[in-house]
Design a protein around this motif. Structure first.
Motif, short mmCIF file in Angstrom:
data_model
loop_
_atom_site.label_atom_id
_atom_site.label_comp_id
_atom_site.label_asym_id
_atom_site.label_seq_id
_atom_site.Cartn_x
_atom_site.Cartn_y
_atom_site.Cartn_z
N VAL A 1 41.54 11.58 63.89
CA VAL A 1 41.11 10.45 65.52
C VAL A 1 41.38 11.14 66.73
N GLY A 2 42.39 11.55 66.51
CA GLY A 2 42.70 11.91 67.48
C GLY A 2 42.40 13.72 68.19
N ARG B 1 31.59 15.05 62.60
CA ARG B 1 32.10 14.17 62.45
C ARG B 1 31.52 13.05 61.98
N HIS C 1 36.27 19.25 66.73
CA HIS C 1 36.11 18.91 65.35
C HIS C 1 36.51 19.80 64.65
N ALA D 1 38.62 12.32 69.42
CA ALA D 1 38.19 12.23 70.53
C ALA D 1 38.73 12.95 71.29
N ALA D 2 39.41 14.69 71.34
CA ALA D 2 39.43 15.80 71.96
C ALA D 2 38.16 16.87 72.28
N GLU E 1 34.87 10.89 59.95
CA GLU E 1 34.79 9.66 59.76
C GLU E 1 34.29 9.44 58.26
#
Length: 262
Positions: free
Chosen positions: A171-172, A243, A179, A175-176, A247
Motif C-alpha cells: 500500500v505504501g 494498481r 508500482h 502511494a509513492a 488492489e
C-alpha cells in the motif's frame, strides 16, 4: 491413486545391507515429496531413523541444531539412481522439537521462524505424512503429540503477520507511485495469505514450490484452485494498470486473512 515407488521391506533391507540401521531403532520411516506423490525422477528420499542414543556412523555428516545432543547425523546413499538422505534423531531430540511448538511456546509470542530450523520443519512434516518402514506405533504417538500442539496456530499466526507486513508495504509503495515494487510485494503478501489458509486446513510447509500441490490437497472452500492459480501466475495482470491488480490481490488476501480461524 498415486503409488509411491518405495516398498517398506525393501527400504529396511537396503538400510541393513548398507550398515545404516541400528539394532533396535524406535522408528524408521520415509518422508518427503516422493512419499506424498509429488516427486520426480530426481527427487531425494528422506529416511528418518529414531533411536535412544545418537548414531555413531563413521561416514555420517552432521547438521548442527539448537538441541541436546546439538546435532543430527546424516548418511547419504544412492539406491537405484535415487539419492537417500538418512537422518538419525534421538527420541529426546524429537521431544525437544515438539516442545518448541507447544502451547507454552505460543504464549511466549516467539516467532516460529526463530524457533524451528529447516531440518526440524521437515521432521514434523515427516511425522505427519511419513511412510512407516518399521513398527508404526512411535510415529502414531508422536503424530498425536503434534496434533495436540500449537503448531497449527503458530503457523497461521506467523503467515498472517507476514501478510500484514507485506500488504502494508505494498500500500505504501502504491502511494509513492512505485508500482513495480508494489506488484512484487503484493504477490509475496498473497503467498503468505494462502499459506495461512492452507495451514488452517492442515496443509503446511516451508517451501513455496509445493504451494499449488498443498492447495489441491487441502481444497479449501474459501477459494477455488482456479482463482488461486490465476493470481499465483498473474494471469490477469495488466502491465498498463498495475494498481488495479495490486488492489485486487490485497483485497482478496485481506478477505482470506479474516476468514482463517486460529
Amino acid at each position: 491413486m498415486h503409488v509411491h515407488p518405495l516398498d517398506p521391506a525393501q527400504v529396511e533391507q537396503t538400510l541393513r545391507a548398507e550398515g545404516l540401521l541400528p539394532d533396535a531403532p524406535l522408528a524408521v520411516y520415509c518422508a518427503g515429496s516422493v512419499i506424498r506423490g509429488w516427486g520426480n525422477p530426481t527427487s531425494d528420499v528422506d529416511v528418518y531413523v529414531v533411536t535412544d542414543e545418537p548414531w555413531a556412523g563413521k561416514q555420517a555428516e552432521h547438521v548442527a541444531l539448537r538441541l541436546a545432543p546439538e546435532n543430527i547425523a546424516v548418511e547419504v546413499l544412492v539406491h537405484e539412481g535415487r539419492r537417500w538422505d538418512v537422518e538419525y534423531w534421538t527420541d529426546g531430540q524429537v521431544e525437544q522439537v515438539l516442545a518448541k511448538v507447544s502451547h507454552q511456546a505460543l504464549e511466549t509470542g516467539a516467532d516460529l521462524g526463530s524457533l524451528l530450523e529447516p531440518a526440524e520443519f521437515d521432521l514434523l512434516d515427516g511425522i505427519t505424512h511419513g511412510l512407516d518402514v518399521s513398527d508404526h506405533s512411535w510415529r502414531l504417538r508422536r503424530h498425536a503429540d503434534l496434533s495436540a500442539s500449537a503448531l497449527r496456530t503458530l503457523l497461521i499466526s506467523r503467515a498472517l503477520l507476514r501478510y500484514d507486513e507485506y500488504a502494508e508495504d505494498a500500500v505504501g509503495q502504491l502511494a509513492a507511485g512505485d508500482h513495480e515494487s508494489a506488484v512484487i510485494t503484493a504477490k509475496l503478501a498473497f503467498g503468505f495469505a494462502i499459506d495461512a489458509l492452507l495451514a488452517g486446513h492442515g496443509w503446511w510447509g516451508k517451501s513455496p514450490k509445493w504451494r499449488a500441490r498443498r492447495f489441491r490437497a487441502a481444497a479449501p472452500a474459501e477459494l477455488t484452485f482456479e482463482r488461486y492459480w490465476r493470481l499465483e501466475t498473474m494471469a490477469d495482470f495488466d502491465p498498463d494498470q498495475p494498481r488495479r491488480w495490486v488492489e485486487d490481490v490485497l483485497m482478496l488476501g485481506g478477505r482470506i486473512s479474516m476468514e482463517v480461524e486460529l
